[in-house]
Enzyme design. Structure first.
Site, PDB file in Angstrom:
ATOM      1  N   ILE A  60       0.838  -1.201   0.000  1.00 17.59           N
ATOM      2  CA  ILE A  60       0.000   0.000   0.000  1.00 17.59           C
ATOM      3  C   ILE A  60       0.873   1.250   0.000  1.00 17.59           C
ATOM      4  O   ILE A  60       1.982   1.243   0.536  1.00 17.59           O
ATOM      5  CB  ILE A  60      -0.967  -0.028   1.207  1.00 17.59           C
ATOM      6  CG1 ILE A  60      -2.121   0.956   1.038  1.00 17.59           C
ATOM      7  CG2 ILE A  60      -0.216   0.183   2.520  1.00 17.59           C
ATOM      8  CD1 ILE A  60      -3.285   0.699   2.001  1.00 17.59           C
ATOM      9  N   CYS A  61       0.362   2.305  -0.638  1.00 15.29           N
ATOM     10  CA  CYS A  61       0.989   3.626  -0.598  1.00 15.29           C
ATOM     11  C   CYS A  61      -0.137   4.641  -0.448  1.00 15.29           C
ATOM     12  O   CYS A  61      -1.195   4.314   0.087  1.00 15.29           O
ATOM     13  CB  CYS A  61       1.863   3.883  -1.830  1.00 15.29           C
ATOM     14  SG  CYS A  61       0.957   4.008  -3.388  1.00 15.29           S
ATOM     15  N   ARG A  62       0.040   5.850  -0.916  1.00 18.60           N
ATOM     16  CA  ARG A  62      -1.005   6.873  -0.756  1.00 18.60           C
ATOM     17  C   ARG A  62      -2.198   6.604  -1.673  1.00 18.60           C
ATOM     18  O   ARG A  62      -3.335   6.613  -1.250  1.00 18.60           O
ATOM     19  CB  ARG A  62      -0.427   8.260  -1.041  1.00 18.60           C
ATOM     20  CG  ARG A  62      -1.428   9.378  -0.865  1.00 18.60           C
ATOM     21  CD  ARG A  62      -0.739  10.740  -1.003  1.00 18.60           C
ATOM     22  NE  ARG A  62      -1.686  11.817  -0.791  1.00 18.60           N
ATOM     23  CZ  ARG A  62      -2.321  12.452  -1.769  1.00 18.60           C
ATOM     24  NH1 ARG A  62      -2.102  12.107  -3.027  1.00 18.60           N
ATOM     25  NH2 ARG A  62      -3.154  13.427  -1.491  1.00 18.60           N
ATOM     26  N   MET A  88      -3.852   4.318   0.785  1.00 22.13           N
ATOM     27  CA  MET A  88      -4.269   4.824   2.092  1.00 22.13           C
ATOM     28  C   MET A  88      -5.390   5.857   1.987  1.00 22.13           C
ATOM     29  O   MET A  88      -6.156   6.020   2.932  1.00 22.13           O
ATOM     30  CB  MET A  88      -3.075   5.411   2.849  1.00 22.13           C
ATOM     31  CG  MET A  88      -2.097   4.369   3.374  1.00 22.13           C
ATOM     32  SD  MET A  88      -2.817   3.193   4.559  1.00 22.13           S
ATOM     33  CE  MET A  88      -3.257   4.269   5.929  1.00 22.13           C
TER      34      MET A  88
END
Length: 109
Positions: A60-62, A88
């Protein structure tokens, strides 16, 4: 590329957060492993030590772009990895918990 939606990420799965330090400090999923994408190759051993041997790595990232890059790298290494679609931002919007290192409520930068 293997992808899952935030709603399909069950509690307790192995989650790898590849956002940078300032993003992580503002807020992250509880229990996630943090290895920024800028340090990922150099710190790859931390992932192999922490990840479950026969389990899946949820990346996961932004918003999903950086995590997609890391997911592709992991798949090429033979790791069962999936990108968390929307990252996120969608995690927080879906009401999933976002915390700081101290355990207080956090937010997504």
């Amino acid at each position: 590329m293997p992808t899952v939606g935030v709603a399909d990420v069950e509690d307790g799965v192995f989650l790898l957060d590849v956002r940078e330090d300032d993003e992580w400090q503002a807020g992250h999923a509880e229990g996630a492993l943090h290895i920024p994408i800028s340090e990922f190759v150099a710190r790859y051993g931390e992932l192999t030590e922490a990840a479950p041997q026969d389990g899946r790595v949820h990346v996961i990232c932004r918003s999903g772009g950086r995590s997609a890059q890391v997911t592709m790298y992991l798949v090429q290494q033979g790791v069962d990895a999936v990108n968390v679609d929307g990252g996120m931002q969608v995690w927080q919007a879906a009401g999933r918990p976002v915390v700081t290192d101290e355990g207080s409520p956090g937010h997504v930068l």
